[in-house]
Design an enzyme around this catalytic site. Structure first.
Site, PDB file in Angstrom:
ATOM      1  N   HIS A 159      -7.064  -3.765  18.074  1.00 35.29           N
ATOM      2  CA  HIS A 159      -6.983  -2.388  17.565  1.00 35.29           C
ATOM      3  C   HIS A 159      -8.342  -2.053  16.960  1.00 35.29           C
ATOM      4  O   HIS A 159      -8.564  -2.178  15.762  1.00 35.29           O
ATOM      5  CB  HIS A 159      -5.873  -2.253  16.522  1.00 35.29           C
ATOM      6  CG  HIS A 159      -5.945  -0.939  15.794  1.00 35.29           C
ATOM      7  ND1 HIS A 159      -5.663   0.252  16.403  1.00 35.29           N
ATOM      8  CD2 HIS A 159      -6.291  -0.622  14.530  1.00 35.29           C
ATOM      9  CE1 HIS A 159      -5.843   1.240  15.541  1.00 35.29           C
ATOM     10  NE2 HIS A 159      -6.224   0.732  14.398  1.00 35.29           N
ATOM     11  N   ASP A 215      -2.417   3.708  19.283  1.00 36.35           N
ATOM     12  CA  ASP A 215      -3.330   3.821  20.429  1.00 36.35           C
ATOM     13  C   ASP A 215      -2.530   4.135  21.700  1.00 36.35           C
ATOM     14  O   ASP A 215      -2.924   4.965  22.513  1.00 36.35           O
ATOM     15  CB  ASP A 215      -4.112   2.517  20.597  1.00 36.35           C
ATOM     16  CG  ASP A 215      -4.745   2.079  19.282  1.00 36.35           C
ATOM     17  OD1 ASP A 215      -5.537   2.852  18.736  1.00 36.35           O
ATOM     18  OD2 ASP A 215      -4.407   0.980  18.786  1.00 36.35           O
ATOM     19  N   ARG A 231      -1.407   7.715  21.557  1.00 39.43           N
ATOM     20  CA  ARG A 231      -2.567   8.586  21.813  1.00 39.43           C
ATOM     21  C   ARG A 231      -2.883   8.620  23.299  1.00 39.43           C
ATOM     22  O   ARG A 231      -3.198   9.682  23.855  1.00 39.43           O
ATOM     23  CB  ARG A 231      -3.789   8.068  21.040  1.00 39.43           C
ATOM     24  CG  ARG A 231      -3.716   8.332  19.545  1.00 39.43           C
ATOM     25  CD  ARG A 231      -4.762   7.541  18.787  1.00 39.43           C
ATOM     26  NE  ARG A 231      -4.851   7.973  17.405  1.00 39.43           N
ATOM     27  CZ  ARG A 231      -5.505   7.318  16.445  1.00 39.43           C
ATOM     28  NH1 ARG A 231      -6.133   6.183  16.739  1.00 39.43           N
ATOM     29  NH2 ARG A 231      -5.541   7.778  15.221  1.00 39.43           N
ATOM     30  N   GLY A 287      -0.362   4.763  -0.785  1.00 33.19           N
ATOM     31  CA  GLY A 287      -1.445   5.322   0.036  1.00 33.19           C
ATOM     32  C   GLY A 287      -0.932   6.439   0.931  1.00 33.19           C
ATOM     33  O   GLY A 287       0.252   6.778   0.915  1.00 33.19           O
ATOM     34  N   GLN A 288      -1.846   6.990   1.727  1.00 29.81           N
ATOM     35  CA  GLN A 288      -1.413   8.157   2.517  1.00 29.81           C
ATOM     36  C   GLN A 288      -0.500   7.786   3.684  1.00 29.81           C
ATOM     37  O   GLN A 288       0.426   8.534   3.997  1.00 29.81           O
ATOM     38  CB  GLN A 288      -2.570   9.062   2.922  1.00 29.81           C
ATOM     39  CG  GLN A 288      -3.770   8.423   3.574  1.00 29.81           C
ATOM     40  CD  GLN A 288      -4.440   9.415   4.525  1.00 29.81           C
ATOM     41  OE1 GLN A 288      -4.010  10.558   4.662  1.00 29.81           O
ATOM     42  NE2 GLN A 288      -5.481   8.957   5.195  1.00 29.81           N
ATOM     43  N   GLY A 299       0.844  -1.206   0.000  1.00 30.87           N
ATOM     44  CA  GLY A 299       0.000   0.000   0.000  1.00 30.87           C
ATOM     45  C   GLY A 299       0.869   1.241   0.000  1.00 30.87           C
ATOM     46  O   GLY A 299       0.508   2.287   0.548  1.00 30.87           O
TER      47      GLY A 299
END
Ligand code: NDP
Length: 324
Positions: free
Chosen positions: A187, A159, A162, A14-15, A11
């Site tokens: 997750h 997570d 955060r 992708g961003q 990927g």
């Protein structure tokens, strides 16, 4: 000169890929003295975009970047790979049932696991970022019977980071003062960020905040942060996800005393063996170890069990679909 470490990113166009590749090439994934070779895997229609990113990587003239290859063939992409970051996945779209989501991702992570099994280097380490990350990691692992099971992991480090940031803001302390943060489980929205073992200036974090804040603000804010970022930014979190992937692999390779990672359970803390679940972990000699001996109170037990139950349901579903 040192042989370059081959890092495969799926990927790649992708961003998250865009936020990740430049940091890998600059030496942040493995260390500032480790040369890397990048292998970018994309689906055919995104290969051209990956080539564009590779042009920009060239234009950075990174001293540690010894080469870039781009392909839509997983067998080539993972050939000789030492580290695999599985970012590309099939996102859930409106109206999509869980079975369809798992089926679509089985079609990605099954063949990638097999390609890793057949072609990767003996020291291959795999981090799955693409969602549903824990179960995608399980599918890849089960398709790679010759690779030691513990080499397949999924990301809960975002997570974890955060949770550190939310707690630091609440207590008005630098994140560096917070030790022993833990994310348990899947997750997903059921993940459980645990403050009962977290230490701030030598005190237990759960005792420094009131229970209502912990239960009604902290836990949901951490679990729903991704949605809040989409709401604010108009796009999903990419740079912070890439940053967490870098943290995960760096610590896996270079060692840490305590962080969170989703790794295959050995049955610790009542998590059924084989589920790829987030735990408090240390890393020594390039291997994750589940930190043992923590007391789990009723509040935590209930939440860990709920998240683990969701992982079990996902495992049952992929079994029934014949994906593992
Ligand atoms: P992103 O790069 O934004 O996200 C990629 C994956 O990471 C998604 O599954 C996403 O899950 C997941 N993810 C995990 N944590 C986070 C987080 N905190 N924030 C955001 N995403 C997170 O997706 P793009 O659509 O920009 O790019 C995906 C690329 O993958 C495309 O270029 C596509 O062509 C490629 N792809 C490649 C495959 C392959 O190499 N074989 C297979 C499938 C796709 P969620 O959807 O839940 O947000």
């Amino acid at each position: 000169a040192q042989t370059p470490v081959k890092v495969t990113v799926t990927g790649a166009a992708g961003q998250i890929g865009y936020a990740l590749l430049f940091r890998i090439a600059s030496g942040q994934l493995l260390g500032a003295d480790v040369p890397v070779k990048l292998s970018l895997l994309e689906i055919p229609q995104a290969v051209k975009a990956a080539e564009g990113t590779a042009m920009e990587l060239d234009d950075c003239a990174f001293p540690l970047l010894s080469g870039i290859e781009i392909t839509d063939d997983a067998n080539k992409a993972f050939d000789g790979a030492n580290v695999a970051l599985l970012v590309g996945a099939r996102p859930r779209t409106a109206g999509m049932e869980r079975g369809d989501l798992l089926q679509a991702n089985g079609g990605i992570f099954g063949p990638q696991g097999k390609a890793i099994n057949d072609h990767a280097a003996d020291d291959i380490r795999v981090l799955v970022v693409g969602n549903p990350a824990n179960t995608n990691a399980l599918i890849a692992q089960q398709s790679a019977p010759d690779v030691p099971a513990e080499r397949f992991t999924a990301m809960t480090r975002l997570d974890h980071n955060r949770a550190l940031s939310q707690l630091a803001a609440k207590l008005q302390v630098p994140v560096t003062e917070i030790k022993k943060m833990t994310i348990w489980g899947n997750h997903s929205a059921t993940q459980y960020p645990d403050l009962f073992h977290t230490e701030v200036g030598g005190k237990i974090a759960a005792e420094l905040v009131d229970e209502a804040w912990l239960r009604d603000t902290f836990i949901p804010t951490v679990a729903k942060r991704g949605a809040a970022i989409i709401e604010a930014r108009g796009a999903s979190s990419a740079a912070s996800a890439a940053n967490a992937a870098i943290d995960h692999v760096f610590d896996w390779v270079n060692g840490t005393e305590w962080t969170s990672a989703a790794i295959p359970s050995d049955g610790s803390y009542g998590v059924p063996e084989g589920l790829i679940s987030s735990f408090p972990v240390a890393s020594r000699d390039g291997k994750w170890e589940i930190i043992q001996g923590l007391e789990i109170d009723a509040f935590s037990r209930e939440r860990i069990d709920a998240s683990v139950r969701e992982l079990e349901e996902e495992r049952t579903a992929v079994r029934e679909l014949g994906l593992i």
